[in-house]
Design an enzyme around this catalytic site. Structure first.
Site, mmCIF file in Angstrom:
data_model
loop_
_atom_site.group_PDB
_atom_site.id
_atom_site.type_symbol
_atom_site.label_atom_id
_atom_site.label_comp_id
_atom_site.label_asym_id
_atom_site.label_seq_id
_atom_site.Cartn_x
_atom_site.Cartn_y
_atom_site.Cartn_z
ATOM 1 N N GLY A 51 0.616 -1.330 -0.231
ATOM 2 C CA GLY A 51 -0.166 -0.149 0.252
ATOM 3 C C GLY A 51 1.022 0.861 -0.063
ATOM 4 O O GLY A 51 2.012 1.695 0.273
ATOM 5 N N GLN A 66 2.799 9.895 0.863
ATOM 6 C CA GLN A 66 4.856 9.084 0.762
ATOM 7 C C GLN A 66 5.766 9.354 -0.083
ATOM 8 O O GLN A 66 6.759 9.377 0.337
ATOM 9 C CB GLN A 66 4.044 7.320 1.642
ATOM 10 C CG GLN A 66 3.838 6.959 2.281
ATOM 11 C CD GLN A 66 3.131 6.186 2.958
ATOM 12 O OE1 GLN A 66 1.843 5.231 1.804
ATOM 13 N NE2 GLN A 66 4.303 5.374 3.418
ATOM 14 N N CYS A 84 6.111 -0.004 7.255
ATOM 15 C CA CYS A 84 5.175 1.161 6.540
ATOM 16 C C CYS A 84 6.878 1.623 5.640
ATOM 17 O O CYS A 84 8.276 1.727 6.569
ATOM 18 C CB CYS A 84 5.234 2.003 7.377
ATOM 19 S SG CYS A 84 4.430 4.026 6.386
ATOM 20 N N LEU A 85 6.255 1.932 3.988
ATOM 21 C CA LEU A 85 7.150 2.437 3.615
ATOM 22 C C LEU A 85 7.948 3.611 3.781
ATOM 23 O O LEU A 85 8.859 3.701 4.153
ATOM 24 C CB LEU A 85 7.076 2.658 2.060
ATOM 25 C CG LEU A 85 6.962 1.108 1.932
ATOM 26 C CD1 LEU A 85 6.006 1.906 0.640
ATOM 27 C CD2 LEU A 85 7.721 0.410 1.089
ATOM 28 N N HIS A 93 -4.913 1.732 7.377
ATOM 29 C CA HIS A 93 -3.281 2.270 8.111
ATOM 30 C C HIS A 93 -2.992 3.468 6.850
ATOM 31 O O HIS A 93 -2.876 4.409 6.580
ATOM 32 C CB HIS A 93 -2.762 1.276 7.575
ATOM 33 C CG HIS A 93 -0.555 1.816 7.611
ATOM 34 N ND1 HIS A 93 0.530 1.013 8.050
ATOM 35 C CD2 HIS A 93 0.202 2.297 6.706
ATOM 36 C CE1 HIS A 93 1.242 1.400 8.075
ATOM 37 N NE2 HIS A 93 1.068 2.226 7.270
ATOM 38 N N GLU A 94 -3.338 3.855 5.306
ATOM 39 C CA GLU A 94 -4.043 4.364 4.213
ATOM 40 C C GLU A 94 -4.496 5.849 4.659
ATOM 41 O O GLU A 94 -3.751 6.773 4.218
ATOM 42 C CB GLU A 94 -3.378 4.069 2.857
ATOM 43 C CG GLU A 94 -2.455 3.087 2.488
ATOM 44 C CD GLU A 94 -1.285 2.961 2.651
ATOM 45 O OE1 GLU A 94 -0.926 3.606 2.452
ATOM 46 O OE2 GLU A 94 -0.303 1.882 2.868
ATOM 47 N N HIS A 141 -2.251 7.552 6.797
ATOM 48 C CA HIS A 141 -1.425 8.550 6.381
ATOM 49 C C HIS A 141 -2.396 10.176 5.605
ATOM 50 O O HIS A 141 -2.077 10.722 5.379
ATOM 51 C CB HIS A 141 -0.690 7.846 5.168
ATOM 52 C CG HIS A 141 0.735 6.919 5.707
ATOM 53 N ND1 HIS A 141 1.507 7.645 6.349
ATOM 54 C CD2 HIS A 141 0.373 5.511 5.003
ATOM 55 C CE1 HIS A 141 2.483 6.319 5.744
ATOM 56 N NE2 HIS A 141 1.889 5.932 5.712
HETATM 57 NI NI NI Z 1 3.085 3.545 5.363
#
Ligand code: NI
Length: 174
Positions: free
Chosen positions: A46, A51, A94-95, A136-137, A140
């Site tokens: 995701g 991000q 998380c990236l 989660h997204e 963000h």
């Molecule tokens: Ni993330």
């Protein structure tokens, strides 16, 4: 398509609130392609536009990659309409927060209202992994990160560690 540069903690951009998209134009369509490219490149399941530093309410997901069959999903202006009382738990990474995994309990199912890449209004019932990923997204998009689920002490330790790593990476000897 382009692999975009990911921004990571402690970059304050990650704390920005993303803006709603009024109309899905060519710019957004290109951005969605780039987000998929970036997500697949980094082996994520995701990714939110913020991000890569763009504060727009756009999310891409693909939770089926392990079956070697892609199932790309794109959500624009996603809003959660319903959350179940029943919970499920995953270790989330998380990236934007390298090498950090946190066990988080979230509602097991949710109903998401959004518009698709063609600007059509849709909704989707999400369950299990998909439900966790979309929550989660959407976090963000609100500037919220998985480290916010931790105590302040643990959170500060992680940020400190990541800040140091970053400094070391940038340090050069010439
Ligand atoms: Ni993330």
């Amino acid at each position: 398509m382009t692999v975009k540069k990911l921004i990571t903690v402690p970059d304050e951009t990650l704390r920005k609130k993303s803006q709603r998209i009024e109309k899905v134009s060519q710019d957004e369509k290109k951005l969605v392609k780039d987000l998929f490219e970036t997500m697949y490149h980094h082996k994520g399941i995701g990714l939110a536009a913020i991000q890569v530093g763009i504060p727009k309410k756009i999310i891409v997901l693909d939770v089926l990659q392990k079956d070697e069959k892609n199932n790309p999903l794109c959500f624009i202006n996603p809003v959660i309409k319903n959350l179940s009382n029943e919970k499920s738990k995953y270790e989330e990474g998380c990236l934007s927060i390298p090498n950090t995994f946190i066990e988080i309990e979230r509602p097991k199912t949710c109903l998401v209202e959004y518009i698709d890449i063609d600007g059509k209004k849709k909704n989707m019932k999400c369950d299990g992994l998909l439900s966790t990923c979309i929550q989660h997204e959407i976090n963000h998009l609100d500037g919220k990160l998985i480290i916010d689920f931790l105590s302040k002490l643990k959170k500060d330790l992680i940020i400190k560690k990541l800040s140091k790593t970053k400094q070391n990476t940038d340090r050069i000897l010439v």
